[in-house]
Write a protein that holds these residues in place. Structure first.
Motif, mmCIF file in Angstrom:
data_model
loop_
_atom_site.group_PDB
_atom_site.id
_atom_site.type_symbol
_atom_site.label_atom_id
_atom_site.label_comp_id
_atom_site.label_asym_id
_atom_site.label_seq_id
_atom_site.Cartn_x
_atom_site.Cartn_y
_atom_site.Cartn_z
ATOM 1 N N THR A 162 25.599 23.918 30.440
ATOM 2 C CA THR A 162 25.786 24.094 28.994
ATOM 3 C C THR A 162 27.128 23.495 28.561
ATOM 4 N N ILE A 163 28.181 23.808 29.321
ATOM 5 C CA ILE A 163 29.517 23.297 28.968
ATOM 6 C C ILE A 163 29.500 21.770 28.974
ATOM 7 N N LYS A 164 28.912 21.210 30.022
ATOM 8 C CA LYS A 164 28.861 19.748 30.159
ATOM 9 C C LYS A 164 28.074 19.129 28.991
ATOM 10 N N GLU A 165 26.925 19.690 28.676
ATOM 11 C CA GLU A 165 26.095 19.123 27.619
ATOM 12 C C GLU A 165 26.751 19.275 26.244
ATOM 13 N N VAL A 281 31.286 29.104 21.949
ATOM 14 C CA VAL A 281 31.207 30.500 22.366
ATOM 15 C C VAL A 281 29.900 30.670 23.136
ATOM 16 N N MET A 282 30.017 31.209 24.354
ATOM 17 C CA MET A 282 28.829 31.425 25.195
ATOM 18 C C MET A 282 28.680 32.915 25.502
ATOM 19 N N HIS A 283 27.496 33.302 25.940
ATOM 20 C CA HIS A 283 27.229 34.687 26.342
ATOM 21 C C HIS A 283 25.980 34.634 27.228
ATOM 22 N N GLN A 306 22.367 27.860 25.004
ATOM 23 C CA GLN A 306 22.611 28.134 26.433
ATOM 24 C C GLN A 306 21.321 28.606 27.127
ATOM 25 N N MET A 307 20.539 29.452 26.439
ATOM 26 C CA MET A 307 19.289 29.948 27.033
ATOM 27 C C MET A 307 18.341 28.802 27.303
ATOM 28 N N TYR A 309 19.120 25.620 27.836
ATOM 29 C CA TYR A 309 19.613 24.823 28.983
ATOM 30 C C TYR A 309 19.177 25.481 30.292
ATOM 31 N N GLY A 310 19.081 26.811 30.276
ATOM 32 C CA GLY A 310 18.682 27.550 31.479
ATOM 33 C C GLY A 310 17.310 27.155 31.970
ATOM 34 N N LEU A 311 16.404 26.871 31.050
ATOM 35 C CA LEU A 311 15.056 26.451 31.442
ATOM 36 C C LEU A 311 15.135 25.158 32.266
ATOM 37 N N TYR A 312 15.919 24.193 31.776
ATOM 38 C CA TYR A 312 15.962 22.888 32.449
ATOM 39 C C TYR A 312 16.631 22.990 33.820
ATOM 40 N N VAL A 313 17.664 23.827 33.898
ATOM 41 C CA VAL A 313 18.351 23.987 35.194
ATOM 42 C C VAL A 313 17.417 24.673 36.183
ATOM 43 N N ARG A 314 16.676 25.672 35.725
ATOM 44 C CA ARG A 314 15.767 26.379 36.658
ATOM 45 C C ARG A 314 14.596 25.485 37.050
ATOM 46 N N MET A 315 14.155 24.610 36.153
ATOM 47 C CA MET A 315 13.129 23.620 36.540
ATOM 48 C C MET A 315 13.692 22.717 37.638
#
Ligand code: ASP
Length: 325
Positions: A162-165, A281-283, A306-307, A309-315
């Motif tokens: 998320t930070i990078k993107e 701001v992230m959470h 952020q949520m 981005y989580g999908l793509y990382v978990r894929m």
């Protein structure tokens, strides 16, 4: 067993020679910077694929066991969505009370059972070290989706992505971790992961919820710049990433102690006037009062993005451990 040679006829490379094939993901300590670059690149591709074609068959025929001994909304549903977007399927065990766990079945036996039917196991459990125990019992890859107050490596990977993107880079940033730094497994994993970069880490927490001293020492040995505060005002103006966490009610034995710290920090438009214009701001969510909904429309509010981005990382992670990336 000798390492099999790559098969050029397989569309996605010989499974067994893919670098993460068959590996467990238990701690962020397993990753170096090059691994992160690789994961981010694959996650980026996953994002493009989802945008362009939605669902595709990279993991067709593969089955994931989603074994959750603790509540979850995002982690469990994003692993399910990740598997299904890649054409695979999922056995969800979200309520272990309806499984043989309630009859007293041990974690190793539960894992040995599930691996008979599946190709990869995602596990969340209240005890620190439980994912490692599961991984030891299993021949199939095990992914830690949170082990008590220990680690949450896939969350840290999606946080770094998320930070990078969002900001384009991680080196040179000041990241402020706020809230329950004692019990928050996401901040434990994230601080460790960010130590691979040149960052400054600020820890803002009430005295009784400070970042564990061992973790601070671990990062000090790696020469990470760190500072501790009990209030946000000093750290906020220099912050590029404000990572807010909830006070982890379920980890307290004394309700009165929880009550004394639960509303310690609230992020709202007024507080955020002191922050940079270009920052995020992230959470890890769920939020329970630490970020006012009035801040949600501010472009710096990155927690809903952020949520995703989580999908793509978990894929990316599923494809990697199943030898398809
Ligand atoms: N969802 C995150 C976790 O499982 C954060 C939290 O629960 O506060 O650790």
């Amino acid at each position: 067993m000798p390492t099999p040679s790559p098969n050029p006829h397989l569309p996605f490379g010989d499974q067994r020679t893919a670098p993460w094939y068959g590996r467990d993901i238990i701690s962020v300590k397993q990753f170096g910077r090059e691994d992160l670059e690789y994961i981010f690149a694959v996650a980026h591709e996953m994002h493009d694929m989802v945008d362009h074609i939605g669902t595709f068959d990279l993991l067709k025929g593969k089955i994931l066991a989603n074994l959750f001994y603790e509540p979850s909304t995002r982690t469990s549903s994003s692993f399910t969505a990740a598997m299904e977007r890649l054409g695979g399927s999922v056995i969800p065990i979200n309520e272990v009370k309806y499984s043989s766990v309630s009859k007293g079945e041990s974690l190793p036996d539960t894992v040995r059972t599930l691996e008979c039917y599946t190709d990869v196991i995602v596990i969340r459990h209240p005890e620190v070290g439980s994912a490692a125990i599961a991984a030891k019992a299993a021949r199939k890859p095990v992914i830690n989706a949170g082990d008590g107050i220990g680690e949450h490596p896939t969350q840290a990977l999606l946080d770094a992505f998320t930070i990078k993107e969002e900001l384009g880079h991680i080196d040179g940033l000041t990241v402020t971790l706020l809230g329950d730094l004692k019990h928050g497994r996401t901040v434990h994993s994230l601080a460790r992961l960010l130590s691979l970069y040149k960052v400054r880490l600020n820890y803002v927490a009430p005295d009784i919820l400070r970042m564990p001293a061992e973790l601070i020492d671990e990062l000090k040995a790696k020469k990470v710049e760190q500072a501790e505060y009990t209030t946000l005002d000093q750290a906020l103006p220099e912050t590029d990433v404000l990572y807010v966490t909830r006070v982890q009610k379920e980890r307290f034995t004394d309700e009165a102690v929880f009550e004394s710290v639960k509303g310690a920090y609230v992020i709202d438009p007024k507080v955020m006037k002191a922050a940079k214009e270009r920052m995020i701001v992230m959470h890890p969510l769920p939020r329970v009062g630490e970020i006012s909904p009035e801040f949600d429309d501010d472009p710096r509010a990155a927690y809903f993005r952020q949520m995703e981005y989580g999908l793509y990382v978990r894929m990316a992670l599923l494809a990697m451990v199943l030898g398809k990336a």
